[in-house]
Design a protein around this motif. Structure first.
Motif, PDB file in Angstrom:
ATOM      1  N   PRO A   1      15.257  -4.937  -0.100  1.00 26.42           N
ATOM      2  CA  PRO A   1      15.815  -6.073  -0.853  1.00 26.42           C
ATOM      3  C   PRO A   1      15.962  -5.784  -2.343  1.00 26.42           C
ATOM      4  N   ARG A   2      15.152  -4.861  -2.853  1.00 26.28           N
ATOM      5  CA  ARG A   2      15.232  -4.518  -4.281  1.00 26.28           C
ATOM      6  C   ARG A   2      16.525  -3.753  -4.571  1.00 26.28           C
ATOM      7  N   ALA A   3      16.918  -2.892  -3.596  1.00 25.32           N
ATOM      8  CA  ALA A   3      18.135  -2.082  -3.797  1.00 25.32           C
ATOM      9  C   ALA A   3      19.357  -2.994  -3.869  1.00 25.32           C
TER      10      ALA A   3
ATOM     11  N   GLN B   1       0.821  -1.212   0.000  1.00 25.76           N
ATOM     12  CA  GLN B   1       0.000   0.000   0.000  1.00 25.76           C
ATOM     13  C   GLN B   1       0.859   1.270   0.000  1.00 25.76           C
ATOM     14  N   ASN B   2       1.771   1.393  -0.971  1.00 22.77           N
ATOM     15  CA  ASN B   2       2.566   2.626  -1.104  1.00 22.77           C
ATOM     16  C   ASN B   2       1.678   3.764  -1.594  1.00 22.77           C
ATOM     17  N   CYS B   3       2.255   4.954  -1.649  1.00 19.63           N
ATOM     18  CA  CYS B   3       1.457   6.147  -1.970  1.00 19.63           C
ATOM     19  C   CYS B   3       0.667   6.010  -3.264  1.00 19.63           C
TER      20      CYS B   3
ATOM     21  N   MET C   1      18.575  11.617  -1.242  1.00 21.62           N
ATOM     22  CA  MET C   1      17.542  10.999  -2.088  1.00 21.62           C
ATOM     23  C   MET C   1      17.933   9.555  -2.397  1.00 21.62           C
ATOM     24  N   GLY C   2      16.932   8.672  -2.405  1.00 23.18           N
ATOM     25  CA  GLY C   2      17.215   7.251  -2.615  1.00 23.18           C
ATOM     26  C   GLY C   2      17.510   6.504  -1.335  1.00 23.18           C
ATOM     27  N   PHE C   3      17.452   7.268  -0.210  1.00 25.65           N
ATOM     28  CA  PHE C   3      17.647   6.634   1.113  1.00 25.65           C
ATOM     29  C   PHE C   3      16.368   6.791   1.933  1.00 25.65           C
TER      30      PHE C   3
ATOM     31  N   LYS D   1      25.795  18.191   5.155  1.00 21.47           N
ATOM     32  CA  LYS D   1      24.707  19.140   4.829  1.00 21.47           C
ATOM     33  C   LYS D   1      23.344  18.454   5.052  1.00 21.47           C
ATOM     34  N   VAL D   2      23.260  17.187   4.683  1.00 23.21           N
ATOM     35  CA  VAL D   2      22.005  16.429   4.885  1.00 23.21           C
ATOM     36  C   VAL D   2      21.694  16.351   6.377  1.00 23.21           C
ATOM     37  N   LYS D   3      22.730  16.130   7.178  1.00 20.44           N
ATOM     38  CA  LYS D   3      22.519  15.981   8.627  1.00 20.44           C
ATOM     39  C   LYS D   3      22.136  17.297   9.297  1.00 20.44           C
TER      40      LYS D   3
ATOM     41  N   ASN E   1      17.100   2.727  -0.840  1.00 23.18           N
ATOM     42  CA  ASN E   1      15.847   2.116  -1.267  1.00 23.18           C
ATOM     43  C   ASN E   1      15.906   1.826  -2.763  1.00 23.18           C
ATOM     44  N   VAL E   2      14.803   1.411  -3.307  1.00 20.88           N
ATOM     45  CA  VAL E   2      14.759   0.941  -4.698  1.00 20.88           C
ATOM     46  C   VAL E   2      15.253   2.002  -5.675  1.00 20.88           C
ATOM     47  N   ASP E   3      15.165   3.271  -5.271  1.00 25.16           N
ATOM     48  CA  ASP E   3      15.489   4.351  -6.225  1.00 25.16           C
ATOM     49  C   ASP E   3      16.955   4.746  -6.236  1.00 25.16           C
TER      50      ASP E   3
ATOM     51  N   PRO F   1       8.706  13.627  -5.991  1.00 27.42           N
ATOM     52  CA  PRO F   1      10.108  13.282  -5.686  1.00 27.42           C
ATOM     53  C   PRO F   1      10.272  12.465  -4.406  1.00 27.42           C
ATOM     54  N   LEU F   2       9.277  12.455  -3.529  1.00 27.78           N
ATOM     55  CA  LEU F   2       9.414  11.610  -2.331  1.00 27.78           C
ATOM     56  C   LEU F   2       9.032  10.167  -2.637  1.00 27.78           C
ATOM     57  N   HIS F   3       8.458   9.946  -3.819  1.00 31.06           N
ATOM     58  CA  HIS F   3       7.984   8.594  -4.199  1.00 31.06           C
ATOM     59  C   HIS F   3       8.722   8.159  -5.462  1.00 31.06           C
TER      60      HIS F   3
HETATM   61  C1  SDX Z   1       9.548   4.797  -2.928  1.00 27.43           C
HETATM   62  O1  SDX Z   1       6.073   3.163   0.173  1.00 27.43           O
HETATM   63  C2  SDX Z   1       6.717   2.528  -0.736  1.00 27.43           C
HETATM   64  O2  SDX Z   1       6.748   1.288  -0.766  1.00 27.43           O
HETATM   65  C3  SDX Z   1       7.419   3.392  -1.754  1.00 27.43           C
HETATM   66  C4  SDX Z   1       8.307   2.631  -2.724  1.00 27.43           C
HETATM   67  C5  SDX Z   1       7.503   1.760  -3.645  1.00 27.43           C
HETATM   68  O3  SDX Z   1       8.059   0.756  -4.125  1.00 27.43           O
HETATM   69  O4  SDX Z   1       6.351   2.155  -3.954  1.00 27.43           O
HETATM   70  O5  SDX Z   1       9.243   1.841  -2.019  1.00 27.43           O
HETATM   71  C6  SDX Z   1       9.082   3.587  -3.644  1.00 27.43           C
HETATM   72  O6  SDX Z   1       8.849   5.781  -2.913  1.00 27.43           O
HETATM   73  C7  SDX Z   1      10.852   4.739  -2.186  1.00 27.43           C
HETATM   74  C8  SDX Z   1      11.174   6.070  -1.437  1.00 27.43           C
HETATM   75  C9  SDX Z   1      11.777   7.038  -2.457  1.00 27.43           C
HETATM   76  N1  SDX Z   1      11.952   8.368  -1.857  1.00 27.43           N
HETATM   77  C10 SDX Z   1      13.181   8.849  -1.556  1.00 27.43           C
HETATM   78  O7  SDX Z   1      14.231   8.235  -1.709  1.00 27.43           O
HETATM   79  C11 SDX Z   1      13.178  10.283  -1.052  1.00 27.43           C
HETATM   80  C12 SDX Z   1      14.093  10.387   0.182  1.00 27.43           C
HETATM   81  N2  SDX Z   1      13.480   9.629   1.223  1.00 27.43           N
HETATM   82  C13 SDX Z   1      12.756  10.388   2.250  1.00 27.43           C
HETATM   83  O8  SDX Z   1      12.059  11.485   1.743  1.00 27.43           O
HETATM   84  C14 SDX Z   1      12.014   9.495   3.216  1.00 27.43           C
HETATM   85  O9  SDX Z   1      12.877   8.526   3.598  1.00 27.43           O
HETATM   86  C15 SDX Z   1      10.698   8.855   2.810  1.00 27.43           C
HETATM   87  C16 SDX Z   1       9.729   9.841   2.241  1.00 27.43           C
HETATM   88  C17 SDX Z   1      10.914   7.754   1.824  1.00 27.43           C
HETATM   89  C18 SDX Z   1      10.119   8.287   4.084  1.00 27.43           C
HETATM   90  O10 SDX Z   1       9.833   9.392   4.897  1.00 27.43           O
HETATM   91  P1  SDX Z   1       9.556   9.179   6.441  1.00 27.43           P
HETATM   92  O11 SDX Z   1       8.612   8.052   6.642  1.00 27.43           O
HETATM   93  O12 SDX Z   1       9.219  10.509   7.029  1.00 27.43           O
HETATM   94  O13 SDX Z   1      10.956   8.716   7.004  1.00 27.43           O
HETATM   95  P2  SDX Z   1      11.198   8.341   8.464  1.00 27.43           P
HETATM   96  O14 SDX Z   1       9.978   8.525   9.341  1.00 27.43           O
HETATM   97  O15 SDX Z   1      11.835   6.999   8.439  1.00 27.43           O
HETATM   98  O16 SDX Z   1      12.287   9.453   8.928  1.00 27.43           O
HETATM   99  C19 SDX Z   1      12.983   9.213  10.156  1.00 27.43           C
HETATM  100  C20 SDX Z   1      14.021  10.315  10.263  1.00 27.43           C
HETATM  101  C21 SDX Z   1      13.446  11.713  10.188  1.00 27.43           C
HETATM  102  O17 SDX Z   1      14.360  12.539  10.912  1.00 27.43           O
HETATM  103  P3  SDX Z   1      13.988  12.878  12.501  1.00 27.43           P
HETATM  104  O18 SDX Z   1      12.712  13.672  12.478  1.00 27.43           O
HETATM  105  O19 SDX Z   1      13.858  11.535  13.217  1.00 27.43           O
HETATM  106  O20 SDX Z   1      15.184  13.679  12.991  1.00 27.43           O
HETATM  107  O21 SDX Z   1      14.947  10.215   9.167  1.00 27.43           O
HETATM  108  C22 SDX Z   1      14.906  11.410   8.432  1.00 27.43           C
HETATM  109  C23 SDX Z   1      13.600  12.076   8.748  1.00 27.43           C
HETATM  110  O22 SDX Z   1      13.717  13.479   8.550  1.00 27.43           O
HETATM  111  N3  SDX Z   1      14.990  11.034   7.015  1.00 27.43           N
HETATM  112  C24 SDX Z   1      15.923  11.467   6.170  1.00 27.43           C
HETATM  113  C25 SDX Z   1      15.659  10.821   4.950  1.00 27.43           C
HETATM  114  N4  SDX Z   1      14.591  10.015   5.095  1.00 27.43           N
HETATM  115  C26 SDX Z   1      14.170  10.160   6.368  1.00 27.43           C
HETATM  116  N5  SDX Z   1      16.940  12.343   6.326  1.00 27.43           N
HETATM  117  C27 SDX Z   1      17.728  12.572   5.237  1.00 27.43           C
HETATM  118  N6  SDX Z   1      17.537  11.970   4.045  1.00 27.43           N
HETATM  119  C28 SDX Z   1      16.521  11.109   3.857  1.00 27.43           C
HETATM  120  N7  SDX Z   1      16.329  10.539   2.672  1.00 27.43           N
END
Ligand code: SDX
Length: 390
Positions: A279-281, A196-198, A267-269, A256-258, A326-328, A227-229
Motif C-alpha cells: 500500500p505504501r508503493a 517485524q522486518n529485518c 529491485m523494488g519488487f 534477464k531477471v526471469k 514495494n515501498v522502495d 540491498p535486499l532491505h
Molecule cells: C523492504 O520486511 C519488510 O517489511 C521490509 C520492508 C520494510 O518496510 O521494512 O518492506 C522494506 O525491505 C522492502 C523489500 C526491498 N527489497 C527489494 O526490493 C529487493 C528485491 N526484492 C527481493 O530480493 C525479494 O523480493 C525480497 C528479499 C524482498 C523477498 O525475498 P523472498 O521472501 O525470498 O521472496 P519470495 O519468497 O516472495 O520469492 C518468491 C520467488 C522466488 O523465485 P522461485 O524460487 O519461486 O523461482 O520470487 C523470486 C524468488 O527468487 N523473487 C524475485 C524477486 N523477489 C522474489 N525474482 C526477481 N526479482 C525480485 N525482486
C-alpha cells in the motif's frame, strides 16, 4: 537429516512476538499503525504526530504535540566533538556507515542515561535519537560533499530543519519548498514502521540482551543498509540508471531477471509479507508523478520504472510469484528529483523508520517476561564422530 533435528514442540523463538504497534495483512495489502490505516495518516498527519502515535500509542493532542516537538527541537544540536568525529570519515564513506557510527557514538555522550529499565533514561534516549538522527544524517551527507555543517534552527519544523541541514549553506537563507516538505512528511510516515522486518527484528534482538537504545538502533541502521532491505531504494535507481545508460529496453531486462542464472533481481519488487500491492508503493507512486511533473522535467527513469511495472504486472513469471512493487520501487525517483545522491537514499529510509524502531524496542523492554533473543536451529551437519587416532 542428522540426529534429532526437530525443534522441541513447545519452542517459540524470538522471531515471533506479540505486538500492538503495526498490523499488516500481506494478502490484502493492508497496513495500519496502532489501528489507523496508512493512507489516512500519510495524507493527513505530520511525521511527529505519527512518531508520537507509534511510540506512546495515541495520536497527540495539540498541546502534547507542541510539547513533544519542543523537546525534540531543543535537543537537535549535537555535541561539538561529534563534528571532529565526522571529519575523520573519508568523503567517500557511505552515509549509512557514518550514520550507524554516529548513532552508536551518541551513547558515549549520554553515558549516564543508558539504563533500559529506567523510564527517564528511556525517554531521554527516545527524544535525543528523534532529535539528533536527522542532524547526524545531514552531517554524514555534508561530510561526503565536503560542505560546512550547519546548526539546527528552533524556529523550523522537524522536516524543514532536516532539509535545511542537508541542503542549506551558511552564506544564504535556505528556501523551503512546501511541496517538498509535505512530500517528506508523507515519505517519512510511510517508512515509520513495518512490524517485524529485518532491521526492526535486529533492534529487538539487540535490545533483548538489555543493550541500550542507541546500540540497538545503530544495529538497526546496519541491518537496513543491505540491498535486499532498505538499501533497495538505492539499488532501484542504480538498476534504472543501468537500463537507461546501456540503452536496454524494459522487456529484455525483465527477460534477464526471469533467467535465474543471471542472478539479476527486479529491485523494488517482491516482499516477504505483501503478496499483493504494497500500500505504501501505491501512495508513493502518486507522489512521484506529482513531484516529478512539478520539477518540470521529463524523467526518463520514471518512464523506465512505469514500463517495467506495466510489463511485470502482466507477466506470468512475476504474477505467479506474487511479485509487486514495494515501498522502495518509487522512493528513489523522488529523492533523486529532490537532489539527494543515491548513496543517501537509505539514510532517508532510516530517518523514517526511527520511530518504529524506538516503539518496538520500548514495547519489548516493557515486557516483564521479556527473554533474550535466542532463535534455535535445525542441525543439518555431520553426526557425532571421533577424533582420528594417530
Ligand atoms: C523492504 O520486511 C519488510 O517489511 C521490509 C520492508 C520494510 O518496510 O521494512 O518492506 C522494506 O525491505 C522492502 C523489500 C526491498 N527489497 C527489494 O526490493 C529487493 C528485491 N526484492 C527481493 O530480493 C525479494 O523480493 C525480497 C528479499 C524482498 C523477498 O525475498 P523472498 O521472501 O525470498 O521472496 P519470495 O519468497 O516472495 O520469492 C518468491 C520467488 C522466488 O523465485 P522461485 O524460487 O519461486 O523461482 O520470487 C523470486 C524468488 O527468487 N523473487 C524475485 C524477486 N523477489 C522474489 N525474482 C526477481 N526479482 C525480485 N525482486
Amino acid at each position: 537429516t542428522t540426529g534429532n533435528t526437530t525443534l522441541d514442540p513447545g519452542y517459540t523463538n524470538t522471531a515471533s512476538c506479540e505486538s500492538s504497534i503495526t498490523f499488516i495483512d500481506g494478502a490484502k495489502g493492508i497496513l495500519r499503525y496502532r489501528g489507523y490505516p496508512i493512507d489516512q495518516l500519510a495524507e493527513k498527519a505530520t511525521f511527529l504526530e505519527v512518531a508520537h502515535l507509534l511510540i506512546y500509542g495515541q495520536l497527540p493532542t495539540d498541546d502534547e504535540l507542541s510539547e513533544f516537538t519542543d523537546r525534540i527541537t531543543t535537543r537537535s544540536m549535537l555535541d561539538e566533538r561529534m563534528r571532529d568525529l565526522f571529519r575523520c570519515f573519508p568523503r567517500r564513506s557511505h552515509p549509512m556507515q557514518v550514520l550507524a557510527s554516529g548513532v552508536n557514538a551518541l551513547a558515549t555522550f549520554n553515558a549516564d542515561a543508558l539504563d533500559p529499565h529506567d523510564p527517564e533514561h528511556v525517554e531521554s534516549a527516545t527524544i535525543r535519537l528523534l532529535a539528533q538522527m536527522p542532524t547526524l544524517a545531514a552531517y554524514a551527507y555534508k561530510n561526503s560533499v565536503g560542505d560546512p555543517f550547519l546548526y539546527p534552527q528552533r524556529r523550523l519544523g522537524y522536516v524543514e530543519n532536516f532539509l535545511r541541514l542537508s541542503f542549506g549553506n551558511p552564506t544564504e537563507e535556505y528556501e523551503l519548498d512546501p511541496a517538498v516538505v509535505r512530500a517528506f512528511e508523507t515519505l517519512f510516515i510511510l517508512h515509520a514502521d513495518h512490524e517485524q522486518n529485518c532491521s526492526t527484528s535486529t533492534v529487538r534482538m539487540v535490545g533483548s540482551s538489555q543493550a541500550n537504545m542507541y546500540a540497538s538502533v545503530a544495529a538497526g541502521v546496519n541491518a537496513l543498509s543491505g540491498p535486499l532491505h532498505g538499501g533497495a531504494n538505492q539499488a532501484v535507481l542504480e538498476m534504472l540508471g543501468h537500463i537507461r545508460d546501456e540503452g536496454l529496453d524494459a522487456k529484455s531486462f525483465l527477460d534477464k531477471v526471469k533467467d535465474k542464472s543471471s542472478g539479476v533481481k527486479l529491485m523494488g519488487f517482491g516482499h516477504r509479507v505483501y503478496k499483493n500491492f504494497d500500500p505504501r508503493a501505491v501512495i508513493i507512486k502518486k507522489h512521484a508523478h506529482e513531484i516529478l511533473s512539478a520539477a518540470g522535467k521529463s524523467n526518463k527513469l520514471l518512464d523506465i520504472a512505469l514500463e517495467l511495472e506495466e510489463i511485470a504486472l502482466e507477466d506470468d513469471y512475476f504474477v505467479e510469484r506474487k511479485l509487486y512493487p514495494n515501498v522502495d520501487f518509487y522512493t528513489g525517483l523522488i529523492y533523486e528529483a529532490m537532489g539527494f545522491p543515491t548513496s543517501y537514499f537509505t539514510a532517508l529510509f532510516a530517518l523514517g523508520r526511527l520511530p518504529g524502531w524506538i516503539a518496538q524496542w520500548r514495547e519489548q523492554l516493557a515486557d516483564p517476561a521479556g527473554k533474550i533473543g535466542r532463535p534455535r536451529q535445525v542441525y543439518i551437519g555431520e553426526p557425532e564422530r571421533d577424533y582420528p587416532s594417530k
